[in-house]
Design a protein around this motif. Structure first.
Motif, mmCIF file in Angstrom:
data_model
loop_
_atom_site.group_PDB
_atom_site.id
_atom_site.type_symbol
_atom_site.label_atom_id
_atom_site.label_comp_id
_atom_site.label_asym_id
_atom_site.label_seq_id
_atom_site.Cartn_x
_atom_site.Cartn_y
_atom_site.Cartn_z
ATOM 1 N N ILE A 199 5.301 2.440 -3.781
ATOM 2 C CA ILE A 199 4.293 3.146 -2.991
ATOM 3 C C ILE A 199 3.011 2.320 -2.942
ATOM 4 O O ILE A 199 2.474 1.924 -3.983
ATOM 5 C CB ILE A 199 3.992 4.534 -3.595
ATOM 6 C CG1 ILE A 199 5.301 5.296 -3.834
ATOM 7 C CG2 ILE A 199 3.070 5.331 -2.691
ATOM 8 C CD1 ILE A 199 5.153 6.509 -4.717
ATOM 9 N N ALA A 200 2.530 2.068 -1.744
ATOM 10 C CA ALA A 200 1.252 1.388 -1.544
ATOM 11 C C ALA A 200 0.221 2.426 -1.112
ATOM 12 O O ALA A 200 0.413 3.118 -0.109
ATOM 13 C CB ALA A 200 1.380 0.295 -0.488
ATOM 14 N N VAL A 201 -0.866 2.538 -1.871
ATOM 15 C CA VAL A 201 -1.944 3.482 -1.565
ATOM 16 C C VAL A 201 -3.178 2.669 -1.196
ATOM 17 O O VAL A 201 -3.737 1.960 -2.032
ATOM 18 C CB VAL A 201 -2.245 4.398 -2.772
ATOM 19 C CG1 VAL A 201 -3.396 5.347 -2.439
ATOM 20 C CG2 VAL A 201 -0.996 5.186 -3.180
ATOM 21 N N ALA A 202 -3.577 2.745 0.067
ATOM 22 C CA ALA A 202 -4.740 1.996 0.558
ATOM 23 C C ALA A 202 -5.886 2.966 0.859
ATOM 24 O O ALA A 202 -5.649 4.068 1.355
ATOM 25 C CB ALA A 202 -4.375 1.203 1.803
ATOM 26 N N ARG A 203 -7.105 2.535 0.546
ATOM 27 C CA ARG A 203 -8.280 3.369 0.774
ATOM 28 C C ARG A 203 -9.395 2.510 1.377
ATOM 29 O O ARG A 203 -9.382 1.280 1.225
ATOM 30 C CB ARG A 203 -8.785 3.976 -0.544
ATOM 31 C CG ARG A 203 -7.728 4.663 -1.420
ATOM 32 C CD ARG A 203 -8.367 5.080 -2.735
ATOM 33 N NE ARG A 203 -7.395 5.410 -3.754
ATOM 34 C CZ ARG A 203 -7.136 6.631 -4.198
ATOM 35 N NH1 ARG A 203 -7.795 7.648 -3.678
ATOM 36 N NH2 ARG A 203 -6.257 6.848 -5.153
#
Length: 629
Positions: A220-224
């Motif tokens: 899972i890639a979580v970008a902000r």
């Protein structure tokens, strides 16, 4: 009574909690500036803990205004270096100093901070940390069906997913309601917290604006923001687990792997099933009594517990390779080999005697091998990679054998043109399909024939025709046409006034060209050309003495702006290191080249190629670069 809360106590709201229940009545709360600085840094990084801590400080300010407590801020604000080394205890040390100098009780939910303070003789009140964001299951698991390979969520957009079977994936909307920012933030925080708390997960990478989480078989890639323009979650999960028996050529491939340690490239487009095949190979090798390790960033191959999966040690795969050479595996699965340094590490381990299986993105089987060109010595390629497997739609589509031989390249006949030639042969038929070698100072990849094995102009003939044309145009002033007459003969048509210049005194110039190319060349005028009157396949690329203009090809390629230095003419190709490209002027062929490590093609000034290129630049012709076909 003086109380000094550390960052953990402020974030958890433990001070206001004690004020409200009467435990802290008429106390003086001394907040270190180090706590304020750390909370501000966390809030700027978009961390929920930072915002929670600032809310607690606002509550304490309200208690101070109504006379319930006395609130003071003291101490030094942490420097940037101290904040960056917060995990090493620099900020905690500043907080302890405040508690010591203020003769206060340190309030903390950090067990290490509390024990260090006690060891230094500071009065400590330890409270259990608040369990923040605890979840039992992955909150996005409900979006995954048996046929879902990946999930794509972003603030203000409809949830989408890639669903189907390998090779038949479709990017579809799975909910009609757009996901709100609040919901995306909630999901992002829950995923990261779960990875930290669960024994089934870990955080592969954490940087400003990006977290890479591995939880069970989900990557899972979580970008902000500010890294991304909104909160985005991309989750990938393998939908198939295979064995080597599920693929074509299984028996032959098994024998090949068991003969000796090999150098193998598994290639294919994204989503084609490369990693699925790689893990099947890893499991087979492990079951065949080989010691198998993997090198992955991130680690997402679904292999058994006997196969240790290594990441990038200290952020660098070369460090991982150094460690693996001490571990002495029989085979290493390298997922993914992409950048120049990856290819260099792969080659270094292979030359050290380790069997290597690399996963490479490529649109054709031969492209995987060409990605090594320019990154390692050409003659070393067969020793580094002896097998190329191309995966398409989850199936083994093509397998190539890679060998080297000193020979005259196919299509040439002069014995003195023998050179080291890399032969790429069909694993199924044993028939050579490509040759890679140095031709007139350029590395060329030559297809040897069509599906029936017949010679085609797109292979050796096309390369030979291009090189003849380039050599003749370097001395001729007018229009040039070339017609091949077999493997070792060609007719060159030039302007009548160029006949003497091309042939040279006593035929010396044309003899030199024939010797370099290994082809007999007959020089004639355009009037003797039986195809005169039709549009020629090549021209000089601009106005010449004969009044002809350049023919612009259908494939215009990428326009480049050449830079002329004191020693070179430089074309910035913007990537494609190791690829073979054609350089054209106004759509007309000039020469073939291999893109160097800097993403550039450099031509030495004073050479025939450079003079031709500079002439095109002087005529303000459009210079383009296209992949060689």
């Amino acid at each position: 009574m003086n109380v000094v809360p550390d960052t953990s106590a402020v974030v958890d709201g433990r001070v206001s909690e004690r004020v409200e229940d009467g435990t802290y009545e008429a106390v003086t709360v001394v907040v270190p500036e180090a706590v304020v600085g750390e909370l501000e840094s966390q809030a700027n990084d978009g961390l929920e803990s930072g915002w929670d801590g600032l809310e607690e400080l606002k509550r304490l300010a309200a208690f101070h205004d109504d006379g319930t407590i006395d609130l003071r801020y003291v101490g030094e604000r942490p420097s940037g270096d101290a904040r960056s080394h917060a995990a090493e205890g620099d900020v905690d040390a500043l907080i302890r100093d405040v508690a010591d100098t203020q003769d206060a009780t340190l309030l903390s939910s950090d067990v290490v901070q509390a024990e260090v303070a006690r060891a230094k003789g500071i009065d400590v009140e330890f409270v259990e940390p608040v369990a923040r964001g605890v979840v039992d299951e992955l909150p996005i698991a409900e979006y995954f069906t048996d046929e879902t390979m990946s999930l794509h969520l972003k603030t203000g957009t409809k949830p989408r997913a890639k669903r189907g079977s390998l090779g038949e994936m479709h990017y579809v909307v799975i909910e009609e309601t757009e996901t709100s920012e609040e919901r995306m933030t909630e999901l992002a925080n829950a995923i990261v917290d779960l990875a930290r708390q669960s024994a089934d997960g870990f955080i592969e990478l954490s940087d400003d604006g990006m977290d890479i989480v591995q939880y069970r078989n989900y990557r899972i890639a979580v970008a902000r923001p500010p890294f991304a323009d909104g909160v985005e979650i991309t989750a990938v999960r393998p939908i198939a687990k295979t064995t080597l028996d599920d693929y074509e050529f299984a028996d032959d491939l098994r024998e090949r792997f068991l003969e000796q340690q090999r150098g193998v490239l598994i290639s294919g487009s994204p989503g084609a099933g490369k990693s699925t095949f790689a893990q099947a190979v890893a499991e087979f090798l492990n079951e065949s009594d080989y010691a198998v390790k993997t090198m992955e960033k991130p680690r997402d191959l679904q292999v058994g517990p006997e196969i240790t999966q290594y990441g990038a040690l200290g952020g660098a795969m070369e460090n991982t390779a150094d460690s693996l050479l001490l571990v002495r595996p029989d085979y290493t699965i390298y997922d993914e080999v992409r950048k120049t340094r990856d290819f260099e590490v792969f080659a270094d381990m292979r030359m050290a005697g380790v069997g290597m299986v690399g996963v490479v993105h490529a649109s054709r089987a031969i492209d995987a091998l060409q990605r090594l060109v320019g990154r390692v010595e050409l003659g070393m390629i067969p020793q580094i990679v002896d097998t190329v497997v191309y995966i398409d739609a989850g199936e083994v589509h093509t397998v190539y054998d890679v060998t080297t031989e000193v020979k005259v390249p196919a299509g040439l006949t002069a014995e003195d043109l023998a050179r080291p030639v890399i032969q790429v042969s069909s694993f199924e038929t044993g028939r050579p399909e490509f040759e890679i070698y140095t031709f007139n100072r350029q590395v060329v990849t030559v297809p040897l024939g069509d599906e029936d094995g017949e010679q085609t102009e797109s292979g050796v003939g096309r390369i030979a025709k291009q090189e003849i044309e380039r050599e003749i145009r370097s001395v001729a002033h007018g229009h040039v046409d070339v017609a091949l007459r077999g493997d070792d003969e060609a007719v060159v048509y030039v302007e009548e006034g160029d006949i003497g210049t091309v042939i040279g005194k006593g035929g010396g110039r044309i003899n030199d060209i024939e010797n370099r190319l290994g082809i007999e060349i007959d020089v004639r005028t355009h009037g003797e050309n039986p195809s005169e009157g039709r549009a020629s396949s090549r021209s000089t690329g601009g106005p010449r003495g004969d009044g002809r203009t350049a023919q612009v090809g259908d494939d215009r390629g990428s326009v480049v702006q050449p830079e002329i230095t004191s020693r070179h003419v430089v074309l910035d190709v913007d990537g494609g290191v190791g690829e073979t490209v054609e350089v054209r002027a106004n759509g007309e062929y000039l020469f073939t080249a291999t893109v160097g490590r800097g993403g550039e093609v450099q031509v030495s000034r004073g050479s025939a190629i450079a003079e031709e290129l500079e002439d095109a630049i002087d005529r303000t012709q459009t210079i383009t670069v296209v992949p060689a076909r």
